[in-house]
Write a protein that holds these residues in place. Structure first.
Motif, PDB file in Angstrom:
ATOM      1  N   SER A  64      -3.055  20.811  21.699  1.00  0.00           N
ATOM      2  CA  SER A  64      -3.375  21.913  20.681  1.00  0.00           C
ATOM      3  C   SER A  64      -2.630  21.986  19.382  1.00  0.00           C
ATOM      4  N   GLY A  65      -3.031  22.782  18.410  1.00  0.00           N
ATOM      5  CA  GLY A  65      -2.375  23.229  17.368  1.00  0.00           C
ATOM      6  C   GLY A  65      -1.204  24.155  17.787  1.00  0.00           C
ATOM      7  N   THR A  66      -1.341  25.024  18.571  1.00  0.00           N
ATOM      8  CA  THR A  66      -0.112  25.911  19.225  1.00  0.00           C
ATOM      9  C   THR A  66       0.898  24.975  19.530  1.00  0.00           C
ATOM     10  N   ALA A  67       0.600  24.121  20.485  1.00  0.00           N
ATOM     11  CA  ALA A  67       1.664  23.318  20.999  1.00  0.00           C
ATOM     12  C   ALA A  67       2.433  22.505  19.877  1.00  0.00           C
ATOM     13  N   SER A 167       5.303  23.532   8.455  1.00  0.00           N
ATOM     14  CA  SER A 167       4.022  24.113   7.856  1.00  0.00           C
ATOM     15  C   SER A 167       2.917  24.456   8.997  1.00  0.00           C
ATOM     16  N   ASP A 168       2.250  25.274   8.980  1.00  0.00           N
ATOM     17  CA  ASP A 168       1.103  25.719   9.860  1.00  0.00           C
ATOM     18  C   ASP A 168       0.026  24.913   9.078  1.00  0.00           C
ATOM     19  N   ALA A 169      -0.576  23.645   9.240  1.00  0.00           N
ATOM     20  CA  ALA A 169      -1.707  23.301   8.653  1.00  0.00           C
ATOM     21  C   ALA A 169      -3.027  23.254   9.538  1.00  0.00           C
ATOM     22  N   ALA A 170      -2.992  24.122  10.616  1.00  0.00           N
ATOM     23  CA  ALA A 170      -4.019  24.025  11.492  1.00  0.00           C
ATOM     24  C   ALA A 170      -5.485  24.232  10.642  1.00  0.00           C
ATOM     25  N   GLU A 171      -5.401  24.592   9.817  1.00  0.00           N
ATOM     26  CA  GLU A 171      -6.730  24.843   9.046  1.00  0.00           C
ATOM     27  C   GLU A 171      -7.002  24.222   8.020  1.00  0.00           C
ATOM     28  N   SER A 172      -6.138  23.135   7.476  1.00  0.00           N
ATOM     29  CA  SER A 172      -6.290  22.801   6.225  1.00  0.00           C
ATOM     30  C   SER A 172      -6.455  21.128   6.189  1.00  0.00           C
ATOM     31  N   VAL A 191      -1.094  20.499  12.891  1.00  0.00           N
ATOM     32  CA  VAL A 191      -2.665  20.700  12.607  1.00  0.00           C
ATOM     33  C   VAL A 191      -3.475  21.039  13.771  1.00  0.00           C
ATOM     34  N   SER A 192      -4.660  21.438  13.803  1.00  0.00           N
ATOM     35  CA  SER A 192      -5.301  21.809  15.000  1.00  0.00           C
ATOM     36  C   SER A 192      -6.632  21.187  14.933  1.00  0.00           C
ATOM     37  N   PHE A 193      -7.192  20.613  15.918  1.00  0.00           N
ATOM     38  CA  PHE A 193      -8.491  19.838  16.323  1.00  0.00           C
ATOM     39  C   PHE A 193      -9.211  20.922  17.197  1.00  0.00           C
ATOM     40  N   ASN A 194      -9.006  22.198  17.115  1.00  0.00           N
ATOM     41  CA  ASN A 194      -9.798  23.106  18.034  1.00  0.00           C
ATOM     42  C   ASN A 194     -11.216  23.000  17.655  1.00  0.00           C
ATOM     43  N   GLY A 195     -11.960  23.561  18.395  1.00  0.00           N
ATOM     44  CA  GLY A 195     -13.555  23.259  18.350  1.00  0.00           C
ATOM     45  C   GLY A 195     -13.875  23.849  17.132  1.00  0.00           C
ATOM     46  N   ASN A 196     -13.373  24.809  16.470  1.00  0.00           N
ATOM     47  CA  ASN A 196     -14.018  25.832  15.281  1.00  0.00           C
ATOM     48  C   ASN A 196     -13.382  24.919  14.166  1.00  0.00           C
ATOM     49  N   LYS A 197     -12.612  24.089  14.183  1.00  0.00           N
ATOM     50  CA  LYS A 197     -11.845  23.275  12.884  1.00  0.00           C
ATOM     51  C   LYS A 197     -12.574  22.548  12.243  1.00  0.00           C
ATOM     52  N   ILE A 198     -12.201  22.024  10.814  1.00  0.00           N
ATOM     53  CA  ILE A 198     -12.883  21.041  10.327  1.00  0.00           C
ATOM     54  C   ILE A 198     -13.404  19.760  10.815  1.00  0.00           C
TER      55      ILE A 198
HETATM   56  C1  LIG Z   1      -3.385  29.225  11.501  1.00  0.00           C
HETATM   57  C2  LIG Z   1      -3.601  28.907  12.536  1.00  0.00           C
HETATM   58  N1  LIG Z   1      -2.647  28.453  13.500  1.00  0.00           N
HETATM   59  C3  LIG Z   1      -2.624  27.893  14.398  1.00  0.00           C
HETATM   60  C4  LIG Z   1      -3.823  27.575  15.205  1.00  0.00           C
HETATM   61  C5  LIG Z   1      -3.791  27.163  16.435  1.00  0.00           C
HETATM   62  O1  LIG Z   1      -4.300  25.933  16.918  1.00  0.00           O
HETATM   63  P1  LIG Z   1      -4.909  25.705  18.330  1.00  0.00           P
HETATM   64  O2  LIG Z   1      -6.108  26.452  18.670  1.00  0.00           O
HETATM   65  O3  LIG Z   1      -5.419  24.255  18.097  1.00  0.00           O
HETATM   66  O4  LIG Z   1      -3.943  25.876  19.512  1.00  0.00           O
HETATM   67  C6  LIG Z   1      -5.077  28.041  14.708  1.00  0.00           C
HETATM   68  C7  LIG Z   1      -6.447  28.078  15.269  1.00  0.00           C
HETATM   69  O5  LIG Z   1      -6.797  28.031  16.239  1.00  0.00           O
HETATM   70  C8  LIG Z   1      -4.683  28.605  13.266  1.00  0.00           C
HETATM   71  O6  LIG Z   1      -6.145  28.993  12.661  1.00  0.00           O
END
Ligand SMILES: Cc1ncc(COP(=O)(O)O)c(C=O)c1O
Length: 385
Positions: A64-67, A167-172, A191-198
């Motif tokens: 996850s991006g959080t990880a 840098s929190d580039a989860a959304e970019s 960065v994040s590859f969550n289901g709602n991301k680009i």
């Molecule tokens: C700004 C931001 N930081 C971190 C995250 C965490 O990413 P993830 O959901 O992959 O853990 C997200 C999205 O979920 C996010 O929008």
């Protein structure tokens, strides 16, 4: 009578996954290859291609991006007794990652136009924290909704204070700033590859860095901190945070299609710009200078006194047609879970939360769904407004 019953009209979401035959092909290949157990050649290839796309030497694929944020913070010494500065205008994951380490998140407000960390206020915050003797171990700017933070101004401020940028580039993913790709800024980026991301791996994330030892340590911590011995030997607490080979296959297909997906989101942004162009009191958020953004989410900001209606009226009108829309992130300094946290505020994040509404922005929306959204918005605007 024969034939399938008519399908109920599908709900229209803000940002659904956009997957198709290429994803099916590569995931099938991963399964047929036998690399189902974690890791495998597609993880290596996904890391290599993401590092290339983001202009970095090293990438570590995670669950996850959080990880990615969590392990990056551990790498710079975030722990009880230290502080990490984060924007108040963000999703909870940014601040949660700080809390996991035991460090204290301190919130700084944003620029009212971009919604990103205010560099001037950041400077003031770092000065006052360091004057008090606080150990600030990182600043974590967020690239809000696909617009890179202003690293041109933020990086020198952090350098001056001797604090690394994570840098929190989860959304970019896919956006750029000053000609450099999102994910290339700071000591490391998550960065994040969550289901709602680009682009999505259904769930996943990545650490990107130019520092080999930083990447090695993320890899080590993400696989239960195993010592290089035959038996299982552990001298530190580790995590089970690696991305699987099957999900990396999904990521590889998504990366091939990233530019096309950005174009479709941008086209949707342009439709909102046209529809709201002559509406008093309404502007499309982050419209100015959005040529380098990935347009992950499009949103409007509404001044109810001028417009004669509030964002919630539009939200309800869309909801009547089963169309999702959402307020922008509720600022972290307003979240009950972070009550009492220190904050440096200018009112901009509160204002964005009170007046902003994110609209359907996904690249998977079919033309008929886009038309439906625009029709509902136009009808709403036309109904005596
Ligand atoms: C700004 C931001 N930081 C971190 C995250 C965490 O990413 P993830 O959901 O992959 O853990 C997200 C999205 O979920 C996010 O929008």
């Amino acid at each position: 009578m024969t034939g399938a019953p008519p399908r109920a009209r599908e709900r229209i979401y803000l940002s659904s996954p956009d997957v198709g035959s290429r994803e099916e092909e590569l995931v099938g290949e991963a399964i047929r290859s036998g690399w189902i157990a974690p890791l495998g050649p597609m993880v290596d290839e996904f890391e290599r291609r993401m590092a290339e796309r983001c202009g970095r030497r090293h990438a570590v694929a995670l669950s996850s991006g959080t990880a990615a944020l969590h392990l990056s913070l551990l790498n710079v010494g975030a722990a009880a007794g230290t502080v990490v500065v984060v924007p108040t205008m963000t999703f909870a994951a940014t601040a949660n990652a700080v809390a996991y380490t035991g460090a204290e998140p301190v919130f700084v407000d944003c620029d009212p136009v971009t919604g990103n960390l205010d560099a001037q206020l950041l400077d003031e915050a770092l000065t006052s924290l360091q004057d008090e003797g606080t150990d600030v171990v990182a600043v974590m700017p967020v690239d809000l909704m696909g617009r890179c933070a202003d690293y041109t101004r933020i990086t020198p401020v952090c350098d001056e204070h001797g604090v690394p940028v994570i840098s929190d580039a989860a959304e970019s993913v896919g956006a750029t700033h000053a000609g450099r790709p999102a994910g290339s800024f700071g000591l490391a980026a998550g960065v994040s590859f969550n289901g709602n991301k680009i682009m999505t791996t259904s769930g996943g994330g990545m650490v990107l860095t130019d520092d080999a030892s930083f990447a090695d340590r993320v890899r080590y911590l993400s696989t239960q901190a195993r010592q290089p011995t035959l038996h299982y030997e552990h001298t530190e607490i580790g995590y089970n945070y690696r991305l699987s080979n099957v999900l990396a296959a999904l990521g590889l297909a998504q990366l091939e299609r990233l530019d096309g997906m950005i174009s479709r989101r941008r086209a949707l942004r342009e439709q909102y710009v046209r529809i709201f162009a002559d509406v008093d009191g309404v502007r499309v958020f982050q419209r100015d200078g959005d040529g380098a953004d990935n347009c992950w989410l499009s949103a409007v900001l509404v001044d109810p006194r001028t417009a004669g209606w509030a964002v919630d009226d539009l939200r309800l009108a869309l909801a009547e047609h089963d169309i999702e829309s959402r307020p922008l992130w509720k600022p972290m300094h307003r979240q009950p879970v972070f009550a009492g946290a220190r904050s440096f505020l200018n009112g901009a994040a509160d204002q964005l939360f009170a007046t902003g509404l994110a609209l359907p922005s996904g690249s998977a929306l079919a033309p008929a769904q886009c038309e439906q959204v625009m029709r509902v918005v136009e009808d709403f605007l036309g109904a005596g407004r």
